[in-house]
Design an enzyme around this catalytic site. Structure first.
Site, PDB file in Angstrom:
ATOM      1  CD  GLU A 260       8.823  -2.936   7.935  1.00 19.46           C
ATOM      2  OE1 GLU A 260       8.078  -3.721   7.870  1.00 19.46           O
ATOM      3  OE2 GLU A 260       9.180  -1.706   7.027  1.00 19.46           O
TER       4      GLU A 260
ATOM      5  CG  PHE B 244      -0.511   0.515   2.631  1.00 19.57           C
ATOM      6  CD1 PHE B 244      -0.432   2.166   2.829  1.00 19.57           C
ATOM      7  CD2 PHE B 244       0.445  -0.682   3.453  1.00 19.57           C
ATOM      8  CE1 PHE B 244       0.210   2.123   3.704  1.00 19.57           C
ATOM      9  CE2 PHE B 244       0.461  -0.172   4.809  1.00 19.57           C
ATOM     10  CZ  PHE B 244       1.334   1.249   5.052  1.00 19.57           C
TER      11      PHE B 244
ATOM     12  CE  LYS C 223      -3.400  -8.594  -4.132  1.00 19.53           C
ATOM     13  NZ  LYS C 223      -3.517  -7.290  -3.355  1.00 19.53           N
TER      14      LYS C 223
ATOM     15  CB  CYS D  74      10.407  -0.057   2.397  1.00 17.97           C
ATOM     16  SG  CYS D  74      10.517  -0.054   1.268  1.00 17.97           S
TER      17      CYS D  74
ATOM     18  CD  GLU E   7      -5.333  -6.170   0.165  1.00 18.45           C
ATOM     19  OE1 GLU E   7      -4.880  -5.591  -0.215  1.00 18.45           O
ATOM     20  OE2 GLU E   7      -5.286  -6.770   1.196  1.00 18.45           O
TER      21      GLU E   7
HETATM   22  P1  NAD Z   1       1.785  -6.498   3.059  1.00 17.32           P
HETATM   23  O1  NAD Z   1       2.452  -7.707   3.523  1.00 17.32           O
HETATM   24  O2  NAD Z   1       0.559  -6.181   4.264  1.00 17.32           O
HETATM   25  O3  NAD Z   1       1.006  -6.744   1.297  1.00 17.32           O
HETATM   26  C1  NAD Z   1       1.723  -6.612   0.560  1.00 17.32           C
HETATM   27  C2  NAD Z   1       0.754  -7.372  -1.292  1.00 17.32           C
HETATM   28  O4  NAD Z   1       0.743  -8.512  -0.260  1.00 17.32           O
HETATM   29  C3  NAD Z   1      -0.395  -6.817  -1.000  1.00 17.32           C
HETATM   30  O5  NAD Z   1      -0.927  -6.674  -2.021  1.00 17.32           O
HETATM   31  C4  NAD Z   1      -1.887  -7.758  -0.260  1.00 17.32           C
HETATM   32  O6  NAD Z   1      -2.671  -7.426  -0.580  1.00 17.32           O
HETATM   33  C5  NAD Z   1      -1.348  -9.391   0.032  1.00 17.32           C
HETATM   34  N1  NAD Z   1      -1.429  -9.543   1.107  1.00 17.32           N
HETATM   35  C6  NAD Z   1      -1.175  -9.699   2.116  1.00 17.32           C
HETATM   36  N2  NAD Z   1      -1.554 -10.525   3.080  1.00 17.32           N
HETATM   37  C7  NAD Z   1      -1.624 -11.364   2.348  1.00 17.32           C
HETATM   38  C8  NAD Z   1      -1.484 -12.359   3.015  1.00 17.32           C
HETATM   39  N3  NAD Z   1      -2.174 -12.960   4.147  1.00 17.32           N
HETATM   40  N4  NAD Z   1      -1.131 -14.111   1.922  1.00 17.32           N
HETATM   41  C9  NAD Z   1      -0.949 -13.273   0.491  1.00 17.32           C
HETATM   42  N5  NAD Z   1      -0.813 -12.562   0.433  1.00 17.32           N
HETATM   43  C10 NAD Z   1      -1.316 -10.894   1.087  1.00 17.32           C
HETATM   44  O7  NAD Z   1       2.266  -5.028   3.148  1.00 17.32           O
HETATM   45  P2  NAD Z   1       2.219  -3.939   3.320  1.00 17.32           P
HETATM   46  O8  NAD Z   1       1.709  -3.387   4.380  1.00 17.32           O
HETATM   47  O9  NAD Z   1       0.765  -3.074   2.125  1.00 17.32           O
HETATM   48  O10 NAD Z   1       3.148  -3.275   3.051  1.00 17.32           O
HETATM   49  C11 NAD Z   1       3.684  -2.385   4.267  1.00 17.32           C
HETATM   50  C12 NAD Z   1       5.329  -3.183   3.557  1.00 17.32           C
HETATM   51  O11 NAD Z   1       6.058  -3.499   2.581  1.00 17.32           O
HETATM   52  C13 NAD Z   1       6.380  -2.835   4.505  1.00 17.32           C
HETATM   53  O12 NAD Z   1       6.674  -4.704   5.428  1.00 17.32           O
HETATM   54  C14 NAD Z   1       7.061  -2.390   4.271  1.00 17.32           C
HETATM   55  O13 NAD Z   1       8.207  -2.575   4.262  1.00 17.32           O
HETATM   56  C15 NAD Z   1       7.195  -3.029   2.891  1.00 17.32           C
HETATM   57  N6  NAD Z   1       7.696  -2.470   1.692  1.00 17.32           N
HETATM   58  C16 NAD Z   1       9.137  -3.654   1.736  1.00 17.32           C
HETATM   59  C17 NAD Z   1       9.938  -2.872   0.239  1.00 17.32           C
HETATM   60  C18 NAD Z   1      10.827  -3.156  -0.685  1.00 17.32           C
HETATM   61  O14 NAD Z   1      11.710  -2.938  -1.125  1.00 17.32           O
HETATM   62  N7  NAD Z   1      11.662  -3.795   0.805  1.00 17.32           N
HETATM   63  C19 NAD Z   1       9.237  -1.609  -0.796  1.00 17.32           C
HETATM   64  C20 NAD Z   1       7.791  -1.025   0.117  1.00 17.32           C
HETATM   65  C21 NAD Z   1       7.259  -1.565   0.974  1.00 17.32           C
END
Ligand code: NAD
Length: 510
Positions: free
Chosen positions: A395, A163, A187, A295, A190
């Site tokens: 985090e 997000f 994808k 991130c 959401e």
């Molecule tokens: P998230 O892991 O909750 O969600 C990421 C994606 O995974 C979304 O599209 C979501 O729909 C899907 N998802 C969520 N729960 C799931 C599950 N149980 N099973 C399968 N798919 C699932 O992450 P977020 O909260 O949207 O984003 C923040 C996180 O992303 C932080 O940890 C941040 O550090 C990380 N991030 C990392 C980078 C990088 O380049 N290393 C860049 C941006 C964000």
């Protein structure tokens, strides 16, 4: 069922719905499961997003598979020109895109433009695909024999995005994959899929043919379907370590390539010889900007030696930041993404107090006139933070800075290398020797020397180490060309009829 979702039909409501993009068409999902997209500054529902059905997912993959048969053979120039047009369309629509992004994600308009711009740079890079995807040739590897390589697209690839950068991260993925000749299933998160959808519409307008780019919405179920689908050859994921580890295991078990860029706990080290004013400005911007939801946010700072005495001035900088809705002028810190995220961040702050860290700046529940319902958390600073405390181990993904102390650069490096995450880090110093020691000994992907958020430009690839990354090839840059292509090597000899001997050769020599 996911947080914020409910099962009422969207047709009974006047709230706009987010469409699916399948085979070049924007389609209303037939799903019974929808989720509200909520403006984090106001709590108003601004749209509803479907959790695509299994049939819709199948249709998206089938259309991408079909489109691949022609797209893979499309001339380099034709592919490149689409991305030249696409970058122009993104520039022309920058303000509209930023307004959508701020409404659904919360960050300031200036930061939203930055989010889009860092993705736009990858689109510009994709327009150079001709030289990026070229193979290699060595002539006369044996007498009259040449060996050359070609980098061919894989087929249907997929991307799953978080997000916090709903423009930049989708743009890290599909432009490079498609420019290489692949087709794509995206994808988006959401929680804020609207700007991603607008970017997908502009991509279609730029000339990406039907079926080459498809967008499906949803959560866990659709992510698992992507990992499992036999026609998807590669999965790019950016998000949390928990979900990324699951995606990596599940996708690779199904025989796919996977690259997962994951969570972080980014530390800065401040040496006493650093330029004080610039360092403190950089620290405050990197710790609290985007409400700490980057991130690459700097969430831990290790003050070395006398640099500890700078903490009161750091607090002054933090207090000077304006907390307000992202659409308001002069806002520095917008809301966090959801009321659940706010509850999580404030819960961790309470835990930090219970565990004995000193809460020297408390940003809980700031008053924001006109936006009383918003998910705001102001700049928060803890000193006396120790390894083992939850505020250090997790985090936080909010505007919370943990301050630690070390007596030397070596001690500070050891603290960082003992943390499980290896996404980004920064050193503030005027010593070239210290900088060189740091870059050589630190086990972190992105390293800033007097640069607080060192996200590499697309000439390079994003990287990461330890719990921040799975898979050996990163997004964008040269590495992603290797990720999104299959290399073939061809070893060729052309016989000259006049010199053919007719003798059988039973050795393995060329
Ligand atoms: P998230 O892991 O909750 O969600 C990421 C994606 O995974 C979304 O599209 C979501 O729909 C899907 N998802 C969520 N729960 C799931 C599950 N149980 N099973 C399968 N798919 C699932 O992450 P977020 O909260 O949207 O984003 C923040 C996180 O992303 C932080 O940890 C941040 O550090 C990380 N991030 C990392 C980078 C990088 O380049 N290393 C860049 C941006 C964000």
């Amino acid at each position: 069922m996911q947080q914020g979702s409910n099962s009422s039909s969207p047709s009974t409501s006047s709230i706009p719905t987010v469409k699916l993009l399948i085979n070049g068409q924007l389609l209303e999902s037939k799903s019974e499961q929808w989720r509200s997209i909520i403006n984090p500054a106001t709590q108003k529902v601004i749209a509803r997003v479907p959790f695509a059905t299994p049939e819709e997912m199948q249709l998206a993959v089938a259309s991408a598979k079909q489109a691949f048969s022609t797209w893979r053979k499309t001339a380099i120039g034709a592919r490149a020109r689409i991305f030249l047009k696409y970058q122009q369309l993104i520039r022309e629509n920058m303000q509209e895109l930023a307004a959508i992004l701020t409404a659904e994600q919360g960050k300031t308009l200036a930061d939203a433009e930055g989010d889009i711009f860092r993705g736009l740079e990858v689109v510009e890079h994709a327009a150079n695909i001709g030289s990026l995807q070229m193979g290699e040739l060595a002539s006369n590897v044996a007498s009259g024999v040449d060996t050359y390589s070609i980098n061919q697209p894989l087929g249907v690839c997929a991307g799953i995005t978080p997000f916090n950068f709903p423009a930049m991260i989708p743009l890290w993925m599909f432009p490079m994959a498609i420019a290489c000749g692949n087709t794509f299933i995206l994808k988006p998160s959401e929680q804020d899929p609207m700007v991603t959808m607008r970017l997908a519409e502009l991509a279609i307008q730029a000339g990406i043919p039907a079926g080459v780019l498809n967008v499906v919405h949803g959560g866990e179920e659709i992510v698992n379907a992507i990992c499992d689908h036999p026609d998807i050859k590669a999965v790019s994921f950016v998000g949390s370590t928990r979900v990324g580890t699951h995606v990596y295991k599940r996708a690779t078990l199904a025989g796919k390539r996977a690259q997962c860029m994951m969570g972080a706990k980014n530390h800065a080290i401040v040496l006493p010889d650093a330029n004080k004013e610039q360092t403190l400005n950089n620290l405050a911007g990197a710790a609290f900007g985007a409400a700490g939801q980057r991130c690459m946010a700097l969430s831990v700072v290790i003050m070395v030696g006398e640099a500890q005495a700078w903490i009161p001035e750091l607090l002054d900088k933090a207090r000077s930041l304006q907390v307000n809705a992202g659409v308001e002028p002069n806002t520095d810190i917008g809301p966090v993404i959801s009321s659940q995220a706010k509850a999580r961040v404030t819960g961790l702050i309470e835990q930090g107090v219970r565990e004995g860290a000193q809460l020297v700046l408390d940003g809980r529940n700031p008053q924001v006139a006109g936006y009383e319902e918003g998910n705001f958390v102001g700049p928060t600073v803890f000193t006396g933070v120790q390894a083992g405390m939850r505020i250090y181990e997790e985090e936080i993904f909010g505007p919370v800075l943990c301050v630690m102390h070390a007596d030397s650069l070596q001690e500070a490096i050891a603290i960082i290398n003992a943390n499980p995450n290896g996404n980004g880090t920064a050193l503030f110093t005027q010593s070239g020797a210290a900088a060189r020691t740091f870059e050589e000994d630190i086990d972190v992907g992105q390293i800033g020397i007097n640069v607080p958020i060192p996200v590499p430009v697309p000439l390079f690839s994003f990287t990461g180490s330890r719990a921040s990354k799975l898979g050996d090839l990163g997004p964008y840059g040269k590495q992603v060309i290797a990720f999104y292509t299959q290399t073939k090597t061809i070893t060729a000899r052309w016989f000259d009829d006049s010199t053919t001997s007719g003798k059988v050769n039973t050795t393995i020599n060329l």
